[in-house]
Design a protein around this motif. Sequence first.
Motif, PDB file in Angstrom:
ATOM      1  N   ILE A 125       1.020  -0.857  -0.240  1.00 47.45           N
ATOM      2  CA  ILE A 125       0.153  -0.131   0.019  1.00 47.45           C
ATOM      3  C   ILE A 125       0.888   1.168   0.071  1.00 47.45           C
ATOM      4  O   ILE A 125       1.584   1.395   1.307  1.00 47.45           O
ATOM      5  CB  ILE A 125      -0.536   0.144   1.060  1.00 47.45           C
ATOM      6  N   ARG A 126       0.908   1.905  -1.489  1.00 43.97           N
ATOM      7  CA  ARG A 126       2.234   3.162  -1.435  1.00 43.97           C
ATOM      8  C   ARG A 126       1.144   4.170   0.020  1.00 43.97           C
ATOM      9  O   ARG A 126       3.060   4.871   0.115  1.00 43.97           O
ATOM     10  CB  ARG A 126       1.608   3.704  -3.027  1.00 43.97           C
ATOM     11  N   GLU A 127       0.628   4.255   0.326  1.00 45.04           N
ATOM     12  CA  GLU A 127       0.290   5.463   0.927  1.00 45.04           C
ATOM     13  C   GLU A 127       0.349   5.069   2.519  1.00 45.04           C
ATOM     14  O   GLU A 127       0.344   6.688   3.060  1.00 45.04           O
ATOM     15  CB  GLU A 127      -0.962   5.906   1.055  1.00 45.04           C
ATOM     16  N   THR A 158       4.754  11.775  -5.247  1.00 42.09           N
ATOM     17  CA  THR A 158       3.636  13.031  -5.993  1.00 42.09           C
ATOM     18  C   THR A 158       3.110  11.730  -6.776  1.00 42.09           C
ATOM     19  O   THR A 158       1.999  11.981  -7.153  1.00 42.09           O
ATOM     20  CB  THR A 158       4.654  14.226  -7.129  1.00 42.09           C
ATOM     21  N   TYR A 159       4.368  10.699  -6.955  1.00 40.79           N
ATOM     22  CA  TYR A 159       2.948  10.346  -7.858  1.00 40.79           C
ATOM     23  C   TYR A 159       2.946   8.666  -7.234  1.00 40.79           C
ATOM     24  O   TYR A 159       2.113   7.821  -7.790  1.00 40.79           O
ATOM     25  CB  TYR A 159       4.153   9.190  -8.571  1.00 40.79           C
ATOM     26  N   THR A 160       2.251   8.600  -6.455  1.00 36.52           N
ATOM     27  CA  THR A 160       1.642   7.899  -5.747  1.00 36.52           C
ATOM     28  C   THR A 160       0.275   7.400  -5.315  1.00 36.52           C
ATOM     29  O   THR A 160      -0.045   6.092  -6.057  1.00 36.52           O
ATOM     30  CB  THR A 160       1.185   8.078  -4.051  1.00 36.52           C
ATOM     31  N   TYR A 217      -0.243   6.699  -8.658  1.00 39.38           N
ATOM     32  CA  TYR A 217      -0.892   5.955 -10.697  1.00 39.38           C
ATOM     33  C   TYR A 217       0.856   5.068  -9.809  1.00 39.38           C
ATOM     34  O   TYR A 217       0.526   4.513 -10.566  1.00 39.38           O
ATOM     35  CB  TYR A 217      -0.054   7.213 -11.657  1.00 39.38           C
ATOM     36  N   CYS A 218       1.434   4.850  -8.831  1.00 40.15           N
ATOM     37  CA  CYS A 218       1.857   4.566  -9.042  1.00 40.15           C
ATOM     38  C   CYS A 218       1.875   2.541  -8.032  1.00 40.15           C
ATOM     39  O   CYS A 218       1.477   2.363  -7.574  1.00 40.15           O
ATOM     40  CB  CYS A 218       2.899   4.802  -8.451  1.00 40.15           C
ATOM     41  N   GLY A 219       2.643   1.890  -7.668  1.00 41.70           N
ATOM     42  CA  GLY A 219       2.660   0.610  -7.515  1.00 41.70           C
ATOM     43  C   GLY A 219       4.656   0.033  -7.523  1.00 41.70           C
ATOM     44  O   GLY A 219       4.863   0.164  -8.842  1.00 41.70           O
ATOM     45  N   VAL A 220       4.606  -0.893  -5.755  1.00 38.87           N
ATOM     46  CA  VAL A 220       5.829  -1.874  -6.340  1.00 38.87           C
ATOM     47  C   VAL A 220       4.868  -3.180  -6.319  1.00 38.87           C
ATOM     48  O   VAL A 220       4.190  -3.848  -5.148  1.00 38.87           O
ATOM     49  CB  VAL A 220       6.881  -1.405  -5.766  1.00 38.87           C
ATOM     50  N   GLN A 221       5.924  -4.462  -6.771  1.00 40.61           N
ATOM     51  CA  GLN A 221       5.618  -5.074  -6.247  1.00 40.61           C
ATOM     52  C   GLN A 221       6.835  -5.545  -5.114  1.00 40.61           C
ATOM     53  O   GLN A 221       7.715  -5.620  -4.969  1.00 40.61           O
ATOM     54  CB  GLN A 221       6.486  -6.579  -7.704  1.00 40.61           C
ATOM     55  N   ARG A 239      13.577  -0.037   0.490  1.00 39.14           N
ATOM     56  CA  ARG A 239      13.865   1.707   0.603  1.00 39.14           C
ATOM     57  C   ARG A 239      12.988   2.501  -1.093  1.00 39.14           C
ATOM     58  O   ARG A 239      14.498   2.045  -2.195  1.00 39.14           O
ATOM     59  CB  ARG A 239      14.790   1.251   1.489  1.00 39.14           C
ATOM     60  N   MET A 240      12.265   2.880  -0.864  1.00 34.67           N
ATOM     61  CA  MET A 240      12.596   3.542  -2.427  1.00 34.67           C
ATOM     62  C   MET A 240      13.476   4.086  -3.146  1.00 34.67           C
ATOM     63  O   MET A 240      14.033   4.401  -4.502  1.00 34.67           O
ATOM     64  CB  MET A 240      11.238   3.919  -2.533  1.00 34.67           C
ATOM     65  N   ARG A 241      13.753   4.858  -2.177  1.00 25.23           N
ATOM     66  CA  ARG A 241      15.532   6.132  -2.377  1.00 25.23           C
ATOM     67  C   ARG A 241      16.440   5.011  -2.863  1.00 25.23           C
ATOM     68  O   ARG A 241      17.510   5.837  -3.744  1.00 25.23           O
ATOM     69  CB  ARG A 241      15.483   6.785  -1.871  1.00 25.23           C
ATOM     70  N   VAL A 294      12.762   3.364 -12.300  1.00 28.13           N
ATOM     71  CA  VAL A 294      12.324   3.470 -13.181  1.00 28.13           C
ATOM     72  C   VAL A 294      11.156   4.158 -13.515  1.00 28.13           C
ATOM     73  O   VAL A 294      10.399   4.896 -14.331  1.00 28.13           O
ATOM     74  CB  VAL A 294      12.057   1.582 -13.856  1.00 28.13           C
ATOM     75  N   HIS A 295       9.836   3.481 -12.556  1.00 27.63           N
ATOM     76  CA  HIS A 295       8.709   4.177 -12.019  1.00 27.63           C
ATOM     77  C   HIS A 295       8.769   5.806 -12.018  1.00 27.63           C
ATOM     78  O   HIS A 295       7.589   6.569 -12.390  1.00 27.63           O
ATOM     79  CB  HIS A 295       7.933   3.940 -11.128  1.00 27.63           C
ATOM     80  N   LYS A 296       9.597   5.940 -11.128  1.00 25.35           N
ATOM     81  CA  LYS A 296      10.009   7.838 -11.107  1.00 25.35           C
ATOM     82  C   LYS A 296      10.271   8.095 -12.173  1.00 25.35           C
ATOM     83  O   LYS A 296       9.706   9.559 -13.237  1.00 25.35           O
ATOM     84  CB  LYS A 296      10.659   8.070 -10.343  1.00 25.35           C
TER      85      LYS A 296
HETATM   86  S1  SF4 Z   1       7.813   6.620  -7.877  1.00 26.03           S
HETATM   87 FE1  SF4 Z   1       8.902   5.296  -5.785  1.00 26.03          FE
HETATM   88  S2  SF4 Z   1       8.777   6.538  -4.458  1.00 26.03           S
HETATM   89 FE2  SF4 Z   1       6.874   7.196  -6.052  1.00 26.03          FE
HETATM   90  S3  SF4 Z   1       5.068   5.969  -6.099  1.00 26.03           S
HETATM   91 FE3  SF4 Z   1       6.414   5.216  -7.163  1.00 26.03          FE
HETATM   92  S4  SF4 Z   1       7.531   3.582  -5.976  1.00 26.03           S
HETATM   93 FE4  SF4 Z   1       6.937   5.414  -4.659  1.00 26.03          FE
END
Ligand code: SF4
Length: 504
Positions: free
Chosen positions: A420-422, A431-433, A435-439, A453-455, A462-464
């Motif tokens: 759950i991104r939020e 800012t992209y929460t 629309y985004c998602g990770v596995q 750890r997203m940073r 890639v998503h950013k």
């Molecule tokens: S771009 Fe990265 S930090 Fe932003 S919502 Fe997607 S995974 Fe999370």
Amino acid sequence: MTGLSTLFTELGSTAKAPTGLVPFRFREVSGDILLTNFLGDWLFVTQDEFRALARGELDSASPLHDKLASRNFLREGFDQAKAAERIAYKKRFLNWGPNLHIAVVTLRCNETCVYCHASRANMDAVHTDMTPEIGEKVVDLMLQSTSPSVTLEFQGGEPLANFPVMKHVIEYALARNRAYGKGLEFTMVSNLAMMDAEKLAFLVDRKVQICTSIDGPEHLHTKQRILAGGNAHREAVKWIERINKAYIDIGLDPTLYHVEALLTTTREALKYPKEIVDTYVGLGCRAIFLRPVDPFGFAGKTAQIVEYDRAAYNDFYRTAVEHILDLNRRGEQVLERYGSIFLTKILGDDDPNFLDIRSPSGSGIGALAYNYDGKIFSSDEGRMMYETGDPAFQIGDVFTSSYRSLMKHETVRALVMASIREAQPDCVNCTYTPYCGVQPEHSYRTQGTIFGRMRESTLCAVHKGIQDFLFDKLRENDPKTVEILRRWTTVRARTHFIHASSAS
Ligand code: SF4
């Protein structure tokens, strides 16, 4: 003009606290400031406008006020009921249950690939073939899914290496589904080198969608995918053409019905963005998925050969997609799949239910993967982890697990919480929460934690990078380009591939 980082220190003591705004996140994109709210509405403002906002100096008679009001950034006039409706609609996938069921019918494979995700076995390893009994149990579990439609995807290894079992499972599923009446689809991911006329006739007759792998031009493909005694590229191309012709012969629209091909972007592939796009277009593909290399399976071991810095990937992506946009301007109908997934959320106010880029992710609750030996995993990536020695994502097996026990499994619950991104550090402020998602399996494989750890995450990079690129295009607001990007969000359902949904 100073950048965002210094904005707050220079606001000065006379600034008032901003009032009347809904919570939003912001990010600098090519000098302007992108604002997004939790509904997924977005807006570009200039740095001066943003400074006025931050100083609490929003003039109710200003154009900025109107812009903010029109995109639901102001509390005044905010329609809560409509907002709830929009969120419920976009998250409606949560009402369903796993719709994608991946059956690994064998680990055997006739090709050797530098980036193999699937943890292949040699062709004589027949003990890695799924038995018909296990195949039937996979179908029995799949049909218990609460999802009104299900897709059974045959994977390997090379699924054609265990074609008799695949055939049996398809016939069994068609027969069993008469009692369930679900919308039922079959797909097969194959390198096509073991295809023959008889197999193809069966697959076309049973409406099995066929997907293959193309790495790009022949020299690149054959360098990365070794077919003993043959040419992997020529075999794939030959069968793509024959399959596409078979669809035309039974009266299907070739713009909608054709072999789908997938790319794995290796370090070598980064040199050929335009050539790769041209290869796909030349094969009649209407969609190109510029996927970066995965860290799963053997690719983990061959990382020194195939891996690369994600900044280099983002350059590759931009060059390739600029080329795709140029082709679109010249009348070619072709899209990039990542772009279309994100744009469906950004422009379409919808969610295409792509399991790896949604929040929460599809691990367990959107997809299940069944290994040849009957073990069940939260995703195919989780299964690959098992094949390389880590059972963290095994949630049951076809012999003893009930559908309920799989859905309530503690690993599935943890995966939902973790995706759950939020609720995750970094993503919560990104800012992209919306629309985004990770596995979460990716975070676990690369960082040792399903929370990630997203940073430091290559997937986040890639998503950013992709969303920065897309939003930059929207910021430029060239009408022709925006129209093309909008077109990428149009869905044309392939109803021919859906088996009747009425129970008999
Ligand atoms: S771009 Fe990265 S930090 Fe932003 S919502 Fe997607 S995974 Fe999370």
